[in-house]
Design a protein around this motif. Structure first.
Motif, short mmCIF file in Angstrom:
data_model
loop_
_atom_site.label_atom_id
_atom_site.label_comp_id
_atom_site.label_asym_id
_atom_site.label_seq_id
_atom_site.Cartn_x
_atom_site.Cartn_y
_atom_site.Cartn_z
N SER A 394 -20.75 21.80 29.16
CA SER A 394 -20.44 22.56 30.38
C SER A 394 -20.29 24.04 30.08
CB SER A 394 -19.13 22.10 31.03
OG SER A 394 -19.34 20.92 31.67
N SER A 395 -21.06 24.54 29.13
CA SER A 395 -20.94 25.95 28.81
C SER A 395 -22.32 26.51 28.52
CB SER A 395 -20.02 26.13 27.61
OG SER A 395 -20.15 27.43 27.10
N SER A 396 -22.79 27.42 29.40
CA SER A 396 -24.13 27.93 29.14
C SER A 396 -24.10 28.88 27.96
CB SER A 396 -24.77 28.57 30.37
OG SER A 396 -23.87 29.32 31.10
N THR A 433 -24.29 27.35 39.43
CA THR A 433 -22.93 27.70 39.85
C THR A 433 -22.94 28.31 41.25
OG1 THR A 433 -22.40 28.11 37.56
CG2 THR A 433 -20.93 29.09 39.18
N GLY A 473 -19.93 32.17 30.87
CA GLY A 473 -20.59 30.87 30.72
C GLY A 473 -19.72 29.85 30.03
N VAL A 474 -18.55 29.61 30.58
CA VAL A 474 -17.62 28.66 29.96
C VAL A 474 -17.22 27.61 31.00
CG1 VAL A 474 -16.69 30.31 28.30
CG2 VAL A 474 -15.63 30.11 30.54
N PRO A 475 -16.69 26.45 30.56
CA PRO A 475 -16.35 25.42 31.53
C PRO A 475 -15.39 25.93 32.59
CG PRO A 475 -16.20 24.54 29.32
CD PRO A 475 -16.47 26.00 29.18
N GLY A 476 -15.67 25.62 33.84
CA GLY A 476 -14.76 25.93 34.93
C GLY A 476 -14.76 27.37 35.41
N ALA A 477 -15.62 28.23 34.85
CA ALA A 477 -15.62 29.64 35.26
C ALA A 477 -15.99 29.78 36.73
CB ALA A 477 -16.58 30.43 34.40
N GLY A 478 -16.89 28.92 37.19
CA GLY A 478 -17.36 29.00 38.57
C GLY A 478 -16.26 28.72 39.57
N ASP A 507 -19.46 20.45 37.02
CA ASP A 507 -19.73 21.58 36.12
C ASP A 507 -20.86 21.21 35.16
OD1 ASP A 507 -19.47 23.97 34.87
OD2 ASP A 507 -17.42 23.69 34.16
N ARG A 510 -24.15 21.58 37.08
CA ARG A 510 -24.55 22.95 37.41
C ARG A 510 -24.85 23.76 36.16
NH1 ARG A 510 -18.59 23.42 39.20
NH2 ARG A 510 -17.75 24.90 37.73
N THR A 511 -24.16 23.48 35.05
CA THR A 511 -24.45 24.22 33.82
C THR A 511 -25.85 23.87 33.31
OG1 THR A 511 -22.11 24.10 33.32
CG2 THR A 511 -23.52 24.86 31.57
N ASN A 514 -28.04 25.89 35.28
CA ASN A 514 -27.94 27.31 34.89
C ASN A 514 -28.88 27.64 33.73
OD1 ASN A 514 -25.97 27.75 36.78
ND2 ASN A 514 -24.25 27.75 35.36
#
Ligand code: ASP
Length: 570
Positions: A394-396, A433, A473-478, A507, A510-511, A514
């Motif tokens: 979950s981290s682009s 996101t 680009g980290v988990p939950g940033a959106g 997440d 969507r990642t 992304n």
């Protein structure tokens, strides 16, 4: 077996572990109350004496094991009487952090002179929250103690994998961008590439939000949430949601964001991993090297080029542990999310996934096939490695090194294009996101009966496009930037609590989109620069040990003699 088959198996194993052995598994008894850090609980040391009440705020995640439950008849708001747990005898460890937080020793005294390391018992006071519908919600909700332990034991494996890939990001991006820019030699070409890249990134993001809004208009997910679920979701997640909103309040303005791209100390940018600043500095540094006398600049370029190749090799080594890492990461997410919350938000979640599929097939499919002139299926096969890593981490930004490898090794895109377009995209382009924010905003508006004008919806498109530039680009940033999008359209931010429960699961999807978007735009940019793209399959990689994801680390290490030594021996 190919690396990506192994990773897929790892993901499946992780999902099965999470579902069957996770804290929310329905196969295990729910015998423990897991209290999040910062949350407050009320305890009684003597169940018959209200004066024995003590309140503790968890200084770290706290596990209270249920020993015995006392039920009480409670009447809800509709006049219906039912038996609900009112006091639960719980056992927990008096930890070092609890001891430190208990400055005057009052808690230790109330718990019978408990010392650090002791197992203590007390009665947990259950809360009966009345929902708007009149029904009662019992908090906290129990989970399986064994499940929590299993997830906690596996978690470090996932973290280890994440850290290993994140470790190479800064040196890799810095070196490959610098070498790429210096290799290009033509500053005007770079300016043109930069301008076009940003424009296309903005366009795909705006298209993504629009698809999200359309999907939410067509499906109307807000109409599928039961009144009871709505209230329960808000009650369970409101404190976590307000944390996200607080974080959004503190985020910088647009002008600050733009100014922040220029580092005032590039070494600090490198050490803190500020990607946009690193890109900016590497870019300017690369240009300076092209202007310098070639004899001087070549040494620096050769050095950084070697560093870059070594970093790539590290990624290939790390991929060997990827199946275990992704298994642990997925077990954690699936185990902690549980299936019950998904059923309450099923239509909403499906709308997001449907929108993401339309975006990938329609927008990326069109761009890749008609502009980059590459069969879309080949593109998807080439993107698979980074999609899997993005999905499970979950981290682009964690997937960034793999995205770079996919572009260069699987599609044959040049370093000068990929090393510029991809790191930029991993920070400024988050189509999945943005789409999700479109669906979420409309979903919340539907649940809270907020009427949105066309102007407000256009505002959502602008706000979500701008927010995707600022989000990390980290988990939950959106979820944090969602709060900004909601405010710009006049939708209550408490709505964040409605969807927080499935956020971590969505997440992942969507990642993955992304990073696919970053790769699609990179393919387009490469082809507009006159590059011919070709898909290199894993079979091609197997045949050639110097390229691709397969077998690159199978070569025996060759010791390098320090120059001085060699001379001395001679
Ligand atoms: N996790 C996403 C990413 O890293 C950002 C988000 O949507 O929360 O791309």
């Amino acid at each position: 077996m190919k690396i990506y088959t192994k990773i897929l198996i790892g993901m499946a194993v992780g999902a099965i572990i999470g579902l069957t052995l996770g804290p929310k598994s329905s196969f295990l008894t729910h015998d423990s109350y897991e209290i999040d850090k910062g949350t407050q609980v009320t305890l009684l040391t003597d169940k018959d004496n209200p004066e024995s009440e003590i309140t503790i705020r968890a200084t770290e995640p706290l596990s209270l094991r249920a020993q015995q439950t006392i039920m009480r008849e409670v009447t809800d708001g509709n006049g219906k009487t039912q038996e609900l747990p009112s006091l639960v005898r719980v056992k927990f460890k008096f930890t070092k952090k609890m001891g430190l937080a208990d400055k005057d020793g009052s808690m230790s005294k109330a718990l019978g002179g408990a010392k650090v390391g002791d197992k203590v018992e007390a009665w947990l006071v259950m809360q009966h929250r009345k929902l708007d519908s009149g029904e009662l919600l019992v908090l906290p909700v129990p989970v399986s103690a064994i499940g929590s332990t299993i997830v906690a034991v596996l978690a470090p494996v996932g973290k280890l994998f994440m850290r290993l890939i994140k470790m190479v990001i800064v040196p890799l991006v810095f070196c490959s961008l610098l070498v790429g820019v210096a290799g290009l030699g033509d500053v005007r070409k770079l300016g043109r590439l930069g301008g076009r890249t940003l424009l296309l990134y903005m366009m795909t993001t705006a298209a993504a939000v629009t698809i999200g809004l359309l999907a939410a208009h067509i499906v109307q997910p807000g109409n599928f949430v039961a009144e009871k679920d709505k209230a329960a979701l808000v009650a369970s997640f409101e404190s976590a949601a307000s944390g996200k909103v607080d974080a959004a309040v503190e985020s910088p303005t647009m002008v600050e964001n733009i100014l922040n791209i220029i580092p005032d100390n590039p070494v600090a940018s490198l050490s803190s991993g500020n990607m946009l600043q690193i890109i900016f500095f590497a870019f300017i540094f690369g240009i300076a090297l092209t202007i310098l006398d070639k004899k001087r600049s070549q040494q620096v370029i050769t050095l950084l080029d070697t560093v870059q190749h070594a970093m790539i090799l590290i990624i290939h080594m790390v991929m060997a542990v990827a199946p275990f890492g992704v298994a642990a990461l997925i077990a954690e997410v699936v185990g902690q999310s549980g299936v019950s919350i998904l059923s309450a938000l099923l239509v909403y979640s499906l709308t997001v996934v449907l929108g993401l599929l339309v975006l990938a097939a329609g927008v990326y499919g069109g761009l890749v096939k008609f502009v980059a002139k590459l069969p879309f299926l080949d593109f998807l096969k080439a993107a698979r490695p980074t999609q899997l890593i993005a999905f499970s981490t979950s981290s682009s930004s964690a997937a960034l090194p793999i995205t770079l490898e996919c572009a260069e090794q699987n599609l044959g895109i040049s370093k000068s294009v990929s090393s510029f377009v991809i790191p930029l995209g991993s920070t400024v382009n988050m189509d999945g996101t943005a789409l999700y924010q479109g669906v979420a905003a409309l979903f919340i508006a539907q649940v809270f009966d907020v009427d949105l004008t066309i102007g407000a919806e256009l505002g959502i498109v602008f706000a979500a496009t701008a927010a995707s530039i600022g989000a990390a680009g980290v988990p939950g940033a959106g979820m944090i930037t969602l709060a900004m999008v909601l405010t710009s359209a006049g939708i209550p931010t408490v709505g964040v609590a409605l969807i927080l429960g499935v956020d971590r699961l969505l997440d992942m999807f969507r990642t993955a989109v992304n990073v696919t978007g970053d790769l699609a735009v990179t393919a387009v940019m490469a082809s507009t620069e006159g590059e011919k793209l070709k898909y290199f399959s894993t079979d091609d990689d197997m045949k050639d040990k110097t390229r691709g994801f397969e077998g690159r680390t199978d070569r025996e290490p060759v010791p390098i003699e320090p120059e001085g030594e060699a001379e001395r021996e001679a």
